[in-house]
Design a protein around this motif. Structure first.
Motif, short mmCIF file in Angstrom:
data_model
loop_
_atom_site.label_atom_id
_atom_site.label_comp_id
_atom_site.label_asym_id
_atom_site.label_seq_id
_atom_site.Cartn_x
_atom_site.Cartn_y
_atom_site.Cartn_z
N GLY A 1 15.94 9.37 -18.80
CA GLY A 1 17.24 9.20 -18.17
C GLY A 1 17.95 10.49 -17.82
O GLY A 1 19.16 10.46 -17.57
N ARG A 2 17.26 11.62 -17.79
CA ARG A 2 17.89 12.87 -17.39
C ARG A 2 17.98 12.92 -15.86
O ARG A 2 17.10 12.44 -15.17
N MET A 3 19.01 13.52 -15.35
CA MET A 3 19.20 13.60 -13.91
C MET A 3 18.10 14.43 -13.25
O MET A 3 17.69 14.14 -12.12
N ALA A 4 17.60 15.43 -13.93
CA ALA A 4 16.50 16.23 -13.38
C ALA A 4 15.25 15.37 -13.21
O ALA A 4 14.52 15.53 -12.23
N THR A 5 15.01 14.47 -14.14
CA THR A 5 13.86 13.57 -14.02
C THR A 5 14.03 12.63 -12.84
O THR A 5 13.07 12.38 -12.09
N TYR A 6 15.23 12.10 -12.66
CA TYR A 6 15.47 11.22 -11.52
C TYR A 6 15.33 11.97 -10.20
O TYR A 6 14.80 11.44 -9.23
N GLY A 7 15.79 13.19 -10.15
CA GLY A 7 15.61 14.00 -8.94
C GLY A 7 14.14 14.27 -8.66
O GLY A 7 13.69 14.21 -7.50
N ALA A 8 13.39 14.54 -9.71
CA ALA A 8 11.95 14.76 -9.53
C ALA A 8 11.24 13.46 -9.12
O ALA A 8 10.27 13.50 -8.36
N MET A 9 11.75 12.32 -9.58
CA MET A 9 11.19 11.03 -9.15
C MET A 9 11.38 10.83 -7.66
O MET A 9 10.46 10.38 -6.96
N VAL A 10 12.55 11.14 -7.15
CA VAL A 10 12.82 11.01 -5.72
C VAL A 10 11.93 11.95 -4.92
O VAL A 10 11.37 11.57 -3.89
N LEU A 11 11.77 13.17 -5.39
CA LEU A 11 10.89 14.13 -4.73
C LEU A 11 9.44 13.65 -4.74
O LEU A 11 8.75 13.73 -3.72
N ALA A 12 8.98 13.13 -5.86
CA ALA A 12 7.61 12.62 -5.95
C ALA A 12 7.41 11.42 -5.03
O ALA A 12 6.37 11.27 -4.39
N ARG B 1 0.83 -1.21 0.00
CA ARG B 1 0.00 0.00 0.00
C ARG B 1 0.86 1.26 0.00
O ARG B 1 0.36 2.35 -0.29
N LEU B 2 2.10 1.12 0.33
CA LEU B 2 3.04 2.23 0.21
C LEU B 2 3.80 2.18 -1.12
O LEU B 2 4.05 3.22 -1.74
N ALA B 3 4.16 0.98 -1.55
CA ALA B 3 4.99 0.83 -2.75
C ALA B 3 4.25 1.16 -4.04
O ALA B 3 4.80 1.82 -4.92
N VAL B 4 3.00 0.74 -4.16
CA VAL B 4 2.27 0.94 -5.41
C VAL B 4 2.03 2.43 -5.71
O VAL B 4 2.35 2.89 -6.82
N PRO B 5 1.48 3.23 -4.77
CA PRO B 5 1.30 4.65 -5.11
C PRO B 5 2.62 5.38 -5.35
O PRO B 5 2.68 6.30 -6.18
N THR B 6 3.65 4.97 -4.64
CA THR B 6 4.96 5.59 -4.84
C THR B 6 5.50 5.28 -6.22
O THR B 6 6.03 6.17 -6.91
N ALA B 7 5.38 4.04 -6.65
CA ALA B 7 5.84 3.66 -7.99
C ALA B 7 5.01 4.34 -9.08
O ALA B 7 5.55 4.75 -10.11
N VAL B 8 3.71 4.48 -8.85
CA VAL B 8 2.86 5.15 -9.84
C VAL B 8 3.23 6.63 -9.95
O VAL B 8 3.30 7.18 -11.07
N ALA B 9 3.49 7.27 -8.83
CA ALA B 9 3.91 8.67 -8.86
C ALA B 9 5.25 8.83 -9.58
O ALA B 9 5.43 9.74 -10.39
N ALA B 10 6.18 7.93 -9.30
CA ALA B 10 7.49 8.00 -9.96
C ALA B 10 7.36 7.71 -11.45
O ALA B 10 8.06 8.33 -12.27
N ALA B 11 6.47 6.80 -11.83
CA ALA B 11 6.25 6.52 -13.25
C ALA B 11 5.63 7.72 -13.95
O ALA B 11 5.96 8.02 -15.10
N GLY B 12 4.73 8.42 -13.27
CA GLY B 12 4.16 9.63 -13.84
C GLY B 12 5.20 10.70 -14.07
O GLY B 12 5.18 11.40 -15.10
N VAL B 13 6.13 10.83 -13.15
CA VAL B 13 7.22 11.80 -13.31
C VAL B 13 8.14 11.36 -14.46
O VAL B 13 8.63 12.20 -15.21
N THR B 14 8.33 10.07 -14.62
CA THR B 14 9.14 9.57 -15.74
C THR B 14 8.52 9.94 -17.07
O THR B 14 9.21 10.41 -17.98
#
Length: 92
Positions: free
Chosen positions: A67-78, A43-56
């Motif tokens: 694969g841009r570093m800004a995208t990866y940083g935004a994934m961590v923030l999301a 219940r924690l992993a699925v919404p987190t992965a969906v948010a990170a996929a949306g940022v991707t």
């Protein structure tokens, strides 16, 4: 590009988001045991992965490549914001 190649491309596009969701949820369950006692790991992993996929996808559309570093940083923030919302704000 054939269907098998397309499958591998999509898998490799979203695999970092899924991995980040899984690892971040596990770390959250480990670090905040009291706060996450009633929450299942998935219940924690699925919404987190969906948010990170949306940022991707947003990073792919914005920059024109993945694969841009800004995208990866935004994934961590999301991921951090999603976990914060799920653990601390949702309970109130």
């Amino acid at each position: 590009m054939g269907p098998i190649d397309a499958f591998w491309h999509l898998l490799n596009l979203f695999l970092p988001a899924a991995g980040l969701g899984a690892v971040a949820a596990a770390a959250t369950k480990l670090l905040w045991r009291q706060e996450t006692r009633g929450l299942a790991w998935w219940r924690l992993a699925v919404p987190t992965a969906v948010a990170a996929a949306g940022v991707t996808v947003a990073g792919l559309l914005f920059y024109g490549q993945d694969g841009r570093m800004a995208t990866y940083g935004a994934m961590v923030l999301a991921a951090a914001l999603t976990l914060w919302w799920r653990v601390f704000l949702r309970r109130r």
